[in-house]
Write an enzyme that holds these catalytic residues in place. Structure first.
Site, PDB file in Angstrom:
ATOM      1  N   HIS A   1       4.689   3.858   3.012  1.00 27.64           N
ATOM      2  CA  HIS A   1       3.419   3.156   2.806  1.00 27.64           C
ATOM      3  C   HIS A   1       3.507   2.213   1.616  1.00 27.64           C
ATOM      4  O   HIS A   1       2.365   1.993   0.906  1.00 27.64           O
ATOM      5  CB  HIS A   1       2.661   4.332   2.270  1.00 27.64           C
ATOM      6  CG  HIS A   1       2.234   5.082   3.358  1.00 27.64           C
ATOM      7  ND1 HIS A   1       2.988   6.060   4.061  1.00 27.64           N
ATOM      8  CD2 HIS A   1       0.701   5.493   3.882  1.00 27.64           C
ATOM      9  CE1 HIS A   1       2.277   6.800   5.049  1.00 27.64           C
ATOM     10  NE2 HIS A   1       0.962   6.216   4.889  1.00 27.64           N
TER      11      HIS A   1
ATOM     12  N   GLU B   1      -3.509   0.177  15.668  1.00 28.42           N
ATOM     13  CA  GLU B   1      -3.353  -1.269  15.002  1.00 28.42           C
ATOM     14  C   GLU B   1      -3.047  -2.489  16.050  1.00 28.42           C
ATOM     15  O   GLU B   1      -3.856  -3.514  15.627  1.00 28.42           O
ATOM     16  CB  GLU B   1      -2.011  -1.265  13.994  1.00 28.42           C
ATOM     17  CG  GLU B   1      -2.425  -0.725  12.680  1.00 28.42           C
ATOM     18  CD  GLU B   1      -2.425   0.998  12.540  1.00 28.42           C
ATOM     19  OE1 GLU B   1      -2.011   1.503  13.519  1.00 28.42           O
ATOM     20  OE2 GLU B   1      -3.069   1.403  11.614  1.00 28.42           O
TER      21      GLU B   1
END
Lengths: 325, 343
Positions: A129, A60
């Protein structure tokens, strides 16, 4: 008008912008060969080739940094985070780099980059998440933050985001991808910083954004049908810039407000909205402004617990009744 | 004797004596510029963090010498030398350090965030290793446009221990970006020695795992840096693929202005510093110029005086420059949007 899904609306925006501007390219995990984790980028690799639809490793910081670097020399990257929960890994790139480069270099280097992907939860994805965290980004000067709730806004705002010369945090919601709505045909954009009144009403103003706009609309429908309470539902659409004028106009009419979001209540974006309302319209208020948000707990897995953690239609109805009491 | 070793080395074909003199004078300017910083800091003319490049001059000078006007570079917060080597007006660099409106970033970035967009210098960055992923993006942009530009990315040995650098090196090879990753190993990340912080002492060895060519070179000899950099940059420009080069160098001064000799005694000895000072790139290059008849004693003195004069002029210019107007506080947050003033 055509009725399409939120996902298709995003894909149309990407496709049209990539056709319009050869500097626009997409990068992210599984965006190419796999056609996108949520199928937003389906077919784009075949159409635009691998230079413009770039599969990346699970990195990321690398993805965000690469997008920022390419933007600094004038390209218009659209970086996809598989979810905004994973964007936490790239926080330094977003906060210390994307948001600061224009300012700390005296206005000489623009960073026209879009970071997009789903935020929020609701599919039993549990603690790691299910983050929203839009207030974190809205807190950072230099970032724009938008949270469209409908297919029409998703398309129009993604096109605006891609054309914007600043870093834009474009937060979608996994629960919205398959929702359908009317989308204008042909070229159009939706500006940032303009809230949208999704339902008119005279009794209470409900302020929401992203997926909870749909919750608010359902609650408003129910309140109208069962109680005769007419709620005005304002979709902020964009958190930075924030359109307080539309909110204030509504409060001048209703004198009561409830703010709804999926992020945690504690230090959530609702706190900013409430603070501004009391600063700017204290005398207009007939009741304290209430917030409906997620419980201030990590999001649990068990279906019943998760449901209890997220804001519900019933929570909104209860809050509306309280501000009317 | 180090000097004798140098004399035996021939000049690289591409390096005329005249060009060597130019590069020598660039190093001199960096040295004198940096030497003006500490006194100015102590007089309260600058604030914040301030990291000088004394001892490492040959690295930026030797690499940047090979850039074309349209090439790019990024570096860490120890960035004064890189900007000077790229040709940025030292007066405007000093003005930035002084927080003045005439500075390279209007006084809004300071010592750690120098920039010169016209010369493709995309900035100095304050987060260790943070700009390494950006360099991959710049390199990707170059490939995207299909030009033969290159991007140099300078960072320190400390950056080799932060995650995003490794994401970036991996991605650099995946996308074959024309970026030279220049790891200036000055032996210490602040006070932490490389041997402690890196499980593998050779940083070039670590980078090898990313499938790009790597090299470890000396950074105290301008001619060596110049020769190696020429080959490396040519390779990256024509291949294209990334390249990792570890440059062994040394900072003679502390990490930053606060790292005074008392603090430095906690992590390095005077003897060690002295050992490296004997390898001062400026002294060695001067000797090389003299012994090969490329310069006279008088010329050396004259160039030194001129560089010092330039540094003093930079200080005077900065001192005489205005502070940024208060409106600047709210400018440049966004390209197109006013930030609301709430006071």
């Amino acid at each position: 008008m055509a009725v399409i899904t939120y996902r298709e609306a995003l894909r149309q925006a990407l496709t049209e912008e990539m056709e319009r501007d050869p500097g626009v390219f997409i990068l992210g995990e599984e965006v190419g060969r796999y056609q996108g984790t949520f199928r937003v980028t389906e077919g784009l690799l075949q159409r635009f080739g691998e230079m413009r639809v770039v599969d990346t490793p699970i990195s990321e910081s690398g993805i965000a940094g690469m997008a920022i670097g390419a933007a600094m020399i004038g390209l218009r990257p659209v970086a996809e985070f598989m979810t905004f929960s994973f964007a936490l890994i790239a926080a330094d790139q977003l906060v210390n780099h994307a948001a600061k480069i224009l300012y700390m270099f005296g206005g000489q280097i623009a960073v026209p980059v879009v970071f997009r992907g789903p935020a929020g939860g609701g599919a039993q994805l549990s603690a790691q998440h299910s983050h929203s965290l839009e207030s974190w980004y809205a807190h950072i000067p230099g970032l724009k933050v938008v949270t469209p709730a409908t297919p029409a806004d998703a398309k129009g705002m993604l096109k605006t985001a891609i054309r914007d010369n600043n870093p834009v945090i474009f937060m979608e919601h996994a629960k919205l991808y398959s929702t359908r709505g009317e989308v204008p045909q042909g070229e159009y954009t939706v500006p940032f910083g303009v809230a949208d009144i999704k339902r008119e009403g005279r009794d209470v103003t409900i302020i929401a954004y992203s997926q909870p706009v749909l919750l608010a609309l359902h609650a408003a429908q129910k309140l109208a049908e069962t109680e005769g309470i007419e709620c005005e539902v304002i979709d902020l659409r964009s958190l930075q810039p924030l359109d307080m004028d539309t909110v204030l106009r509504s409060i001048h009419k209703t004198h009561r407000a409830v703010v709804v979001h999926e992020d945690h209540r504690n230090v959530g974006f609702g706190a900013e909205v409430v603070a501004r309302i009391q600063e700017l319209a204290f005398d207009e208020l007939d009741a304290p402004v209430l917030r409906v948000a997620s419980a201030d707990v990590p999001i649990p897995y068990a279906r019943n617990l998760e449901r209890a953690a997220f804001p519900s239609e019933e929570d909104i109805i209860r809050a509306v009744k309280r501000v009317l009491a | 004797m180090r000097a004798e070793v140098l004399v035996k080395k021939a000049l690289p074909d591409s390096l005329t004596p005249q060009r060597l003199v130019e590069l020598y004078r660039t190093m001199l300017l960096i040295r004198h510029f940096e030497e003006q910083c500490a006194p100015a800091y102590r007089q309260g003319k600058m604030g914040g963090y301030m990291h000088v490049y004394i001892g490492q001059e040959a690295v930026a000078t030797g690499f940047i010498a090979h850039l074309r006007d349209d090439d790019y570079m990024l570096c860490s917060y120890r960035d004064h030398g890189h900007a000077i080597a790229r040709g940025t007006d030292p007066r405007r660099i000093m003005a930035e350090l002084f927080g003045r409106y005439t500075g390279v970033a209007k006084g809004k970035g300071g010592s750690m965030h120098l920039v010169d967009v016209e010369r493709g210098f995309l900035g100095g960055y304050g987060i260790v290793g943070g700009m390494v992923p950006l360099a991959v993006g710049v390199g990707y942009g170059i490939r995207y446009r299909g030009t033969d530009q290159v991007c140099l990315c300078f960072f320190g040995d400390g950056a080799m221990n932060i995650g995003p650098v490794h994401e970036a090196l991996n991605m650099a090879t995946i996308y074959k970006v024309p970026v030279v990753f220049i790891c200036e190993n000055n032996r210490y990340a602040m006070a932490t020695p490389v041997e402690f912080a890196s499980a593998v002492p050779s940083l070039a060895e670590r980078a090898k795992q990313y499938g790009m060519p790597t090299r470890q070179i000396g950074g105290m000899d301008l001619l060596e840096v110049y020769r190696e950099a020429e080959e490396i940059i040519r390779h990256v420009r024509t291949t294209p693929e990334p390249f990792f080069v570890e440059v062994l160098t040394y900072r003679f001064e502390g990490h930053g202005i606060a790292d005074n000799p008392t603090n430095q005694a906690l992590y390095r000895t005077k003897e060690e510093v002295e050992y490296w000072r004997q390898r001062d790139p400026i002294v060695n290059t001067a000797r090389f110029l003299l012994e090969n008849g490329f310069a006279t004693e008088n010329e050396l003195l004259e160039w030194d005086a001129h560089a010092k004069q330039q540094a003093l002029e930079a200080v005077a210019y900065a001192d005489a420059s205005p502070e940024p107007p208060l409106e600047e506080l709210y400018r440049d947050v966004y390209t197109d949007m006013e930030v609301q003033e709430w006071r």
